[in-house]
Design a protein around this motif. Structure first.
Motif, PDB file in Angstrom:
ATOM      1  N   PRO A   1       0.846  -1.195   0.000  1.00 34.97           N
ATOM      2  CA  PRO A   1       0.000   0.000   0.000  1.00 34.97           C
ATOM      3  C   PRO A   1       0.882   1.247   0.000  1.00 34.97           C
ATOM      4  CG  PRO A   1       0.078  -0.958   2.203  1.00 34.97           C
ATOM      5  CD  PRO A   1       0.858  -1.872   1.308  1.00 34.97           C
ATOM      6  N   MET A   2       0.352   2.356  -0.518  1.00 32.56           N
ATOM      7  CA  MET A   2       1.091   3.617  -0.404  1.00 32.56           C
ATOM      8  C   MET A   2       0.949   4.127   1.028  1.00 32.56           C
ATOM      9  SD  MET A   2       0.654   7.196  -2.455  1.00 32.56           S
ATOM     10  CE  MET A   2       2.081   7.558  -3.446  1.00 32.56           C
ATOM     11  N   TYR A   3       2.059   4.359   1.680  1.00 28.07           N
ATOM     12  CA  TYR A   3       2.073   4.952   3.019  1.00 28.07           C
ATOM     13  C   TYR A   3       2.916   6.222   2.951  1.00 28.07           C
ATOM     14  CZ  TYR A   3       0.051   1.026   5.731  1.00 28.07           C
ATOM     15  OH  TYR A   3      -0.790   0.078   6.273  1.00 28.07           O
ATOM     16  N   TRP A   4       2.326   7.332   3.341  1.00 23.46           N
ATOM     17  CA  TRP A   4       3.033   8.619   3.316  1.00 23.46           C
ATOM     18  C   TRP A   4       3.816   8.823   2.028  1.00 23.46           C
ATOM     19  CZ3 TRP A   4       1.057  12.267   5.822  1.00 23.46           C
ATOM     20  CH2 TRP A   4       0.405  12.022   7.025  1.00 23.46           C
ATOM     21  N   TYR A   5       3.082   8.665   0.926  1.00 23.90           N
ATOM     22  CA  TYR A   5       3.598   8.942  -0.414  1.00 23.90           C
ATOM     23  C   TYR A   5       4.773   8.054  -0.802  1.00 23.90           C
ATOM     24  CZ  TYR A   5       0.383  12.618   0.398  1.00 23.90           C
ATOM     25  OH  TYR A   5      -0.776  13.278   0.706  1.00 23.90           O
ATOM     26  N   SER A   6       4.905   6.946  -0.115  1.00 23.59           N
ATOM     27  CA  SER A   6       5.970   6.013  -0.432  1.00 23.59           C
ATOM     28  C   SER A   6       5.475   4.613  -0.046  1.00 23.59           C
ATOM     29  CB  SER A   6       7.238   6.424   0.335  1.00 23.59           C
ATOM     30  OG  SER A   6       8.292   5.567   0.009  1.00 23.59           O
TER      31      SER A   6
ATOM     32  N   PRO B   1       5.482   1.201   2.928  1.00 25.40           N
ATOM     33  CA  PRO B   1       5.725   0.904   4.344  1.00 25.40           C
ATOM     34  C   PRO B   1       7.229   0.710   4.599  1.00 25.40           C
ATOM     35  CG  PRO B   1       3.936  -0.450   3.474  1.00 25.40           C
ATOM     36  CD  PRO B   1       4.570   0.221   2.301  1.00 25.40           C
ATOM     37  N   ALA B   2       7.632   0.922   5.827  1.00 25.39           N
ATOM     38  CA  ALA B   2       9.059   0.960   6.188  1.00 25.39           C
ATOM     39  C   ALA B   2       9.829  -0.307   5.803  1.00 25.39           C
ATOM     40  CB  ALA B   2       9.191   1.197   7.697  1.00 25.39           C
ATOM     41  N   MET B   3       9.144  -1.440   5.791  1.00 25.46           N
ATOM     42  CA  MET B   3       9.836  -2.703   5.492  1.00 25.46           C
ATOM     43  C   MET B   3      10.504  -2.694   4.125  1.00 25.46           C
ATOM     44  SD  MET B   3      10.680  -5.748   6.372  1.00 25.46           S
ATOM     45  CE  MET B   3       9.670  -6.530   7.636  1.00 25.46           C
ATOM     46  N   VAL B   4       9.869  -2.029   3.168  1.00 26.17           N
ATOM     47  CA  VAL B   4      10.441  -2.012   1.818  1.00 26.17           C
ATOM     48  C   VAL B   4      11.785  -1.278   1.843  1.00 26.17           C
ATOM     49  CG1 VAL B   4      10.085  -1.306  -0.586  1.00 26.17           C
ATOM     50  CG2 VAL B   4       8.146  -2.129   0.769  1.00 26.17           C
TER      51      VAL B   4
END
Ligand SMILES: Cc1cc2nc3c(=O)[nH]c(=O)nc-3n(C[C@H](O)[C@H](O)[C@H](O)COP(=O)(O)O)c2cc1C
Length: 196
Positions: free
Chosen positions: A66-71, A73-76
């Motif tokens: 999913p898009m999280y904060w225009y980027s 999730p942290a794992m990526v």
């Protein structure tokens, strides 16, 4: 025939509506490997050797999140920081990923019209994805346009099922080499190849 590695990252899959359905769609496609990063590495302790081995074994690398904060999730980001090592993925000796294809598969809460220069998010999806594009470029990979599901909050069940079936078609096209890469590169979204 080509193989596809899906690097899937969703930190709260139990609450997911859209990505859960998309994931179900990809289970039954041959030559597709699903690597659920939050499930594999709940402590963010990524097994770099395993991840590099998986990359070597596949032709297409899909970053699905999913898009999280225009980027993402942290794992990526954690995955990129640890797995794409200098001297392996890039640099003078780093040739492991040359010629592989990479793309993002992404869901966004915001509707498509919000991702225009005149929309309320001010930038297009391709602009937000520039760090992924350049990362692929640095590693001598071919970066393709994303497959995007916009407006997830307002999607009806039938619409979500339609996207899931498009995702399955995309995976089938990739694994059976039915994608013309030069044509695909000119598209805004890979979804355009799947209009039914
Ligand atoms: C922490 C967080 C950040 C988010 N950031 C964005 C964003 O920057 N842009 C956007 O369009 N949607 C954003 N969303 C909405 C998610 O993209 C959306 O809920 C998700 O794609 C829906 O997929 P799911 O049903 O599988 O969770 C955000 C959601 C969360 C929880």
């Amino acid at each position: 025939m080509s193989s596809v590695l899906i690097l899937f990252a969703h930190p709260a899959l139990e609450k997911s509506r859209t990505n859960r359905l998309l994931l179900e769609a990809c289970q039954s496609v041959d030559r597709v490997t699903l690597n659920d990063l939050y499930q594999e590495y709940p402590d963010f302790d990524i097994d770099v050797d395993r991840e590099q081995r998986l990359l070597l074994e596949h032709d297409y690398i899909l970053l699905h999140h999913p898009m999280y904060w225009y980027s993402s999730p942290a794992m990526v980001k954690q995955w990129e920081d640890l797995v794409l090592e200098h001297g392996w993925a890039y640099g003078r000796e780093g040739k492991a990923l040359v010629g592989k294809k990479m793309l993002n598969v992404m869901t966004t809460g915001g509707p498509r019209k919000a991702y225009e220069e005149v929309g309320y998010n001010r930038f297009t999806i391709r602009q937000f994805l520039a760090p992924f594009d350049q990362t692929a470029y640095l590693c001598n990979m071919i970066y393709l346009p994303p497959f995007v599901v916009h407006g997830t909050h307002r999607l009806s069940e039938p619409e979500m099922h339609r996207y899931a079936s498009q995702y399955k078609s995309l995976l089938t096209m990739l694994t059976t080499d039915q994608i013309d890469l030069e044509d695909a590169k000119t598209r805004r979204y890979l979804n355009e190849l799947l209009i039914d």
